[in-house]
Scaffold this motif. Structure first.
Motif, mmCIF file in Angstrom:
data_model
loop_
_atom_site.group_PDB
_atom_site.id
_atom_site.type_symbol
_atom_site.label_atom_id
_atom_site.label_comp_id
_atom_site.label_asym_id
_atom_site.label_seq_id
_atom_site.Cartn_x
_atom_site.Cartn_y
_atom_site.Cartn_z
ATOM 1 N N ARG A 576 0.853 -1.185 0.000
ATOM 2 C CA ARG A 576 0.000 0.000 0.000
ATOM 3 C C ARG A 576 0.891 1.238 0.000
ATOM 4 N N LEU A 577 0.313 2.379 -0.293
ATOM 5 C CA LEU A 577 1.102 3.605 -0.309
ATOM 6 C C LEU A 577 1.744 3.865 1.048
ATOM 7 N N ASP A 578 1.063 3.493 2.122
ATOM 8 C CA ASP A 578 1.569 3.784 3.471
ATOM 9 C C ASP A 578 2.277 2.593 4.111
ATOM 10 N N GLY A 579 2.635 1.557 3.334
ATOM 11 C CA GLY A 579 3.401 0.469 3.913
ATOM 12 C C GLY A 579 3.158 -0.866 3.245
ATOM 13 N N GLN A 580 3.666 -1.921 3.887
ATOM 14 C CA GLN A 580 3.528 -3.283 3.369
ATOM 15 C C GLN A 580 3.100 -4.230 4.475
ATOM 16 N N LEU A 581 2.198 -5.161 4.113
ATOM 17 C CA LEU A 581 1.899 -6.307 4.963
ATOM 18 C C LEU A 581 2.774 -7.453 4.470
ATOM 19 N N TYR A 582 3.483 -8.077 5.397
ATOM 20 C CA TYR A 582 4.516 -9.061 5.071
ATOM 21 C C TYR A 582 4.180 -10.346 5.809
#
Length: 665
Positions: A576-582
């Protein structure tokens, strides 16, 4: 015949390196000597032959020629074609051949195209370049022959390290090698200028594109390598201060300092001795990195753990090249003219301050990398990691970022700090406001908090040199500086946010169970066996949703490669623009109360983590734009000289930004 042709090309290249070195030495004594004319063509033909040798090895890997020992031990007939190709440099011998091919190609381009330096200086440069190349040819041919034949062709190959069977390997090592070799050319140029006492702005203008190009490739290579390790190793981190990571960072730090120093020498005729010393230091760090990776002293996914004899050979080359350079420097440094003076409160002063800070950070990384190796020699095992590198580096990085923000606003030679007091006060207010707001919102560590505040201030400061200027007339090289500095701010923002705001969840879940991380709901739907071309795996089907949005499917895998046998974790990401789910799937965790098998599921939410790599790409892009700007300057200068109008030449140089115009009032 492929192996024999490749080996013959290597031997001929080595002979041409000797010819280049001898011819360059004769040209240094008498540039009018007919024997001195062989250096340039020797460099060009050597480039062709070394490149030919590399492509012959590439072909051997492409067709899986199992009569060649290197192919048999690092490839497999069932391996995907792209990894057959990348396997060419995914080993010690092949990567060294790539190194030599790039080194020879660089020397060939230098000999064929460069006409701006005095001929004696060019002869000295080609002599040093031939000497450097000869050492690596000797290393490859005598101890690391990539074309060695097997007595009997292998029935099947052993395969490539599964961790290296990733598209990132097609990008990361070659770009780093080009960067390292670019620094070797900068080293040869520095030695050539030092030997002939021609450390002048004209020499710096020749050296600058090589340093800038090497720096761009190093930046891109480190960025690509960081992201590769982040998603491929399944550990959730983007940098761990691994010794081999440090081996690539140290040349980049030295190259960054060298880039700024050579730009000052080219534009303002200052920092002559400092530029030469940094040229030696940058190549020293490249050689040291080569030793660490190939000596067998390190155990790392990045390292080629080979026998100590090869490491001793490289260590000998390191001592020969750098020791010899330091001897020449000691003998000739006093003969280098001082250059133009400047005050501490000037743009040159700011650049010198930041070069000192970069050198201090380099010393910290060097000490932290070598100290465990030294203690291990005495049977004492010491681990040096983030608790040392982060705070020790921050002591010098924080003032460096502060000066980086205000330095481009200062004038050359001399300036009054009061002239930029409004800009300095504005940037200070940004830092204080962000620290205060974030500190009120939560309990965060001081370093990520300062990094976040400084990143925003740096982002604003990057564009301040454009204030009050006609945007259409801003020199291209200045845009490159703006982009690179903005990229540093973006990367720093991503690092600070990832460090301060990351959420992590490790849970043992059965199909149908859910878990929570930050504002994400994660559900394990199923776990099934799957197979690839040369691996089998357990693949989890995970549904992740943020708030009321539609779930997104993630498919992390736990793979088992069978040639060679090795397990790996394949992460799955939602960006996402505001980060990553990993997400990473682990081993079985037994059964729950209902008899369902549970699995270890590890999930991170990493706010703005992608900004780390976006920033790295922006930094590299800034370097590319600067190269374009310098080429524009050079083309205009040559055109003006062809017209015989020296006055127009000087005017074009100023308008094109070669002297970096003063910031507007």
């Amino acid at each position: 015949m492929i192996a024999e042709l490749g080996l013959a090309a290597l031997w001929l290249s080595a002979a041409l390196a000797v010819l280049q070195m001898v011819s360059g030495a004769l040209g240094l004594r008498d540039s009018a000597s007919p024997h001195a004319l062989y250096a340039r063509p020797a460099a060009v033909v050597q480039a062709f032959l070394a490149t030919l040798a590399f492509f012959l090895l590439l072909y051997a890997f492409a067709v899986t020629d199992l009569s060649i020992k290197l192919v048999a031990t690092n490839s497999h007939s069932a391996k995907p074609f792209i990894y057959k190709l990348t396997g060419t440099w995914g080993n010690h011998e092949g990567s060294m051949l790539l190194w030599i091919a790039v080194l020879a190609l660089s020397g060939g381009l230098l000999g064929a195209l460069e006409r701006r330096m005095p001929e004696k200086t060019m002869s000295a440069t080609l002599m040093v370049q031939g000497f450097v190349a000869l050492g690596f040819y000797a290393f490859l041919i005598l101890s690391s022959n990539p074309f060695e034949r097997l007595p009997v062709p292998a029935v099947e190959g052993s395969g490539l390290n599964p961790l290296l069977q990733d598209i990132g390997l097609a990008i990361h090592p070659p770009t780093l090698y080009i960067g390292y070799v670019g620094l070797s050319v900068a080293f040869s140029l520095a030695m050539g200028a030092l030997i002939t006492r021609q450390v002048t702005p004209d020499f710096a203008k020749v050296m600058r594109p090589w340093v800038l190009g090497a720096w761009v490739f190093l930046t891109f290579g480190i960025t690509a390598g960081s992201y590769w390790a982040y998603y491929e190793l399944g550990w959730g981190g983007w940098w761990f201060w691994d010794p081999v990571e440090n081996a690539s960072l140290m040349p980049w730090l030295a190259a960054t300092a060298l880039l700024h120093s050579v730009s000052v020498l080219a534009a303002r005729d200052a920092l002559r001795t400092w530029t030469i010393m940094l040229g030696v230091l940058a190549f020293s760090m490249s050689m040291l990195g080569t030793f660490l990776v190939r000596s067998g002293v390190l155990t790392s996914v990045h390292a080629f753990a080979v026998d100590p004899e090869r490491g001793a050979f490289i260590l000998g080359l390191l001592g020969l090249y750098i020791g010899g350079a330091l001897v020449v420097f000691a003998m000739r440094a006093s003969s280098i003219a001082e250059g133009k003076r400047f005050t501490a409160t000037s743009r040159e002063g700011a650049l010198v301050f930041n070069n000192v800070m970069l050198s201090a950070i380099l010393a910290i990384v060097l000490l932290g990398t070598l100290y465990p190796l030294l203690t291990e020699a005495f049977d004492v095992r010491v681990s040096v990691g983030p608790p040392y590198f982060n705070p020790a580096g921050a002591i010098f990085a924080i003032p460096m970022f502060i000066v980086m923000a205000i330095g481009p606003l200062l004038r050359w030679k001399d300036d009054k700090p009061g002239r930029i007091q409004f800009e300095a006060a504005m940037l200070a207010a940004i830092v204080i406001a962000i620290v205060a707001v974030v500190a009120v919102l939560g309990d965060y560590a001081i370093l990520p908090l300062l990094g976040l505040a400084l990143s925003v201030a740096l982002a604003v400061a990057a564009f301040l040199p454009l204030r009050g200027r006609n945007i259409r007339r801003v020199p291209t090289a200045t845009w490159g500086m703006v982009l690179a500095h903005f990229g540093v701010a973006v990367s720093l923002f991503g690092m600070a946010c990832e460090s301060a705001f990351t959420s992590e969840r490790l849970a043992a879940v059965a199909p149908g169970d859910t878990t929570q991380v930050a504002d994400w709901t994660v559900k394990l739907e199923s776990v099934d066996p799957v197979a690839g071309p040369n691996w089998t795996a357990i693949e989890a089907r995970v549904l992740a949703a943020r708030g009321d949005e539609e779930p997104t499917v993630l498919t992390p895998q736990a793979r088992n490669f069978w040639s060679p046998p090795q397990p790996t974790s394949e992460s799955a990401l939602i960006t996402r623009l505001d980060g990553q789910l990993y997400a990473v799937i682990g081993d079985s965790a037994g059964v729950d109360a209902n008899g369902k098998e549970r699995w270890q599921l590890r999930v991170w939410w990493k706010p703005f983590v992608t900004f780390i790599w976006y920033g790295g790409l922006l930094i590299a892009l800034g370097g590319i734009v600067s190269i374009v700007g310098r080429l524009q300057v050079d083309l205009k200068r040559r055109k003006a000289k062809a017209l015989g109008d020296a006055r127009r030449d000087d005017l074009d140089e100023i308008k094109s930004g070669d002297t970096l115009p003063e910031p507007a009032e």
